[in-house]
Design an enzyme around this catalytic site. Structure first.
Site, PDB file in Angstrom:
ATOM      1  N   ASP A  65       0.807  -1.223   0.000  1.00 18.16           N
ATOM      2  CA  ASP A  65       0.000   0.000   0.000  1.00 18.16           C
ATOM      3  C   ASP A  65       0.839   1.272   0.000  1.00 18.16           C
ATOM      4  O   ASP A  65       0.323   2.348   0.310  1.00 18.16           O
ATOM      5  CB  ASP A  65      -0.922   0.011   1.228  1.00 18.16           C
ATOM      6  CG  ASP A  65      -2.359  -0.389   0.905  1.00 18.16           C
ATOM      7  OD1 ASP A  65      -2.682  -0.510  -0.298  1.00 18.16           O
ATOM      8  OD2 ASP A  65      -3.146  -0.575   1.841  1.00 18.16           O
TER       9      ASP A  65
ATOM     10  N   LYS B 245      -0.451   4.627  -1.292  1.00 15.68           N
ATOM     11  CA  LYS B 245      -1.449   5.426  -0.574  1.00 15.68           C
ATOM     12  C   LYS B 245      -0.831   6.662   0.075  1.00 15.68           C
ATOM     13  O   LYS B 245      -1.537   7.627   0.361  1.00 15.68           O
ATOM     14  CB  LYS B 245      -2.159   4.576   0.480  1.00 15.68           C
ATOM     15  CG  LYS B 245      -3.226   3.657  -0.096  1.00 15.68           C
ATOM     16  CD  LYS B 245      -4.037   3.002   0.991  1.00 15.68           C
ATOM     17  CE  LYS B 245      -5.179   2.179   0.385  1.00 15.68           C
ATOM     18  NZ  LYS B 245      -5.992   1.511   1.433  1.00 15.68           N
TER      19      LYS B 245
END
Length: 351
Positions: free
Chosen positions: A173, A176
């Site tokens: 991730d 992000k």
């Protein structure tokens, strides 16, 4: 050292050191279970003749007060604090190769230290109880790495591949951190335009990682962890065999951890609701090999957990329904509630 003890000679509060099964090979209790009168009665009911216990006996204490959990909590928080600075630096391309290797090594060391415990179910207990202390993007990255590595172990992956899955989770991730905070942390539902921006985190993450000296599967996991085997995912709408094998494992770990965690726009979803959703749609969206091994094993990690039911009662999960994993049998007071036969009752909370 473990010793073999006839069930009739067991003492209450003894810690059981092996899994016990009935004649149909259905799991009755997991290793690490503290013997209560209810557990003892169940062993006798299903004609279990003996179990193994630790030679030092072992007295029961609340899970969060065990030495293992206290040490795990301390180690986990240290790693999270380190990753907060490291991943932020990586997002701005301000880290060295040495820092990169160090971050990977400390996450693998955290996983290795606790995956060597007697049961991989122990890690799920620890991660579940850490919800009370911290829940962030960085915590999510560690959780996904550890959960993915356990799925890999259940699926028969080699230790080296387990460690690689930890790294895949760590970086999945990273993109992000390049999404505007007002979108990333928005308490309400994203607009269609905002969601399109959020979806770019997969490609942004890949762009951050593509030139680093790390395994290609780490890069592909960042890019593909929102792909679905039926082609309904993003960013490329890939299907089945076109999705990296490790990304498929990361996807399951990511969805499970994200749904069971607290988010700014909702509270945590009960793991049994997530398991029910996986049973309903999981084999259409995710690789069936990994979905099956995940469901078959994750459900056993909650055996003997204390739960709150939707009818206001509380009880203990005592048996799994193999044909309806999200609907186990719960012992509540003097009753045994088979949730598969009581569709109006469900598990709302796990303690």
């Amino acid at each position: 050292m473990n010793i073999k003890i006839p069930v009739e000679d067991l003492q209450i509060n003894t810690v059981i050191a092996n899994d016990a099964y009935n004649e149909d090979s259905q799991l009755l209790i997991t290793e690490g279970t503290v013997l209560t009168s209810k557990v003892l009665d169940r062993l006798k009911l299903f004609n279990v003749n003996y179990v193994y216990i630790s030679s030092d006996g072992g007295d029961a204490v609340p899970f969060t007060e065990t030495k293992e959990f206290i040490q795990f909590k301390e180690d986990f928080i240290k790693v999270t604090d380190y990753l907060h600075n490291f991943l932020s630096g990586l997002a701005h391309k301000n880290i060295s190769e040495k820092e990169l290797k160090t971050a990977i090594d400390i996450c693998i060391e955290l996983y290795s230290s606790y995956s060597s415990l007697s049961s991989t179910y122990s890690i799920f207990d620890m991660l579940h109880h850490m919800r009370d202390f911290s829940d962030s993007t960085f915590v999510h990255s560690i959780n996904v790495g550890m959960i993915a590595a356990i799925i890999g172990r259940w699926a028969g992956k080699a230790e080296k591949e387990e460690h690689l899955l930890v790294s895949c989770g760590l970086f999945h991730d990273i993109g992000k951190l390049l999404i505007p905070s007002e979108i990333l942390n928005k308490p309400g539902k994203l607009t269609e335009a905002e969601f399109e921006i959020m979806k770019t985190h997969a490609e942004k993450g890949y762009e951050l990682l593509k030139d680093l000296d790390i395994d290609e599967r780490i890069k592909k996991s960042a890019l593909m962890h929102h792909e679905r085997v039926n082609g309904s995912g993003y960013p490329q709408g890939l299907k089945g065999k076109d999705i990296d094998d490790f990304a498929k494992i990361i996807t399951i770990a990511d969805v499970y951890d994200a749904l069971t965690a607290t988010r700014v726009y909702r509270g945590p979803i009960c793991p049994f609701d997530v398991i029910e959703a996986f049973e309903k749609d999981g084999f259409n969206l995710y690789d069936s090999r990994y979905m099956l091994v995940f469901l078959q094993n994750i459900i056993n990690s909650y055996l003997h957990s204390q739960v709150q039911l939707s009818n206001g009662e509380s009880g203990e999960i005592i048996m799994v329904n193999t044909n309806n994993l999200s609907k186990p049998i719960v012992h509540s007071g003097s009753d045994f509630i088979d949730l598969s036969k009581n569709s109006d009752i469900k598990i709302e909370k796990i303690f």
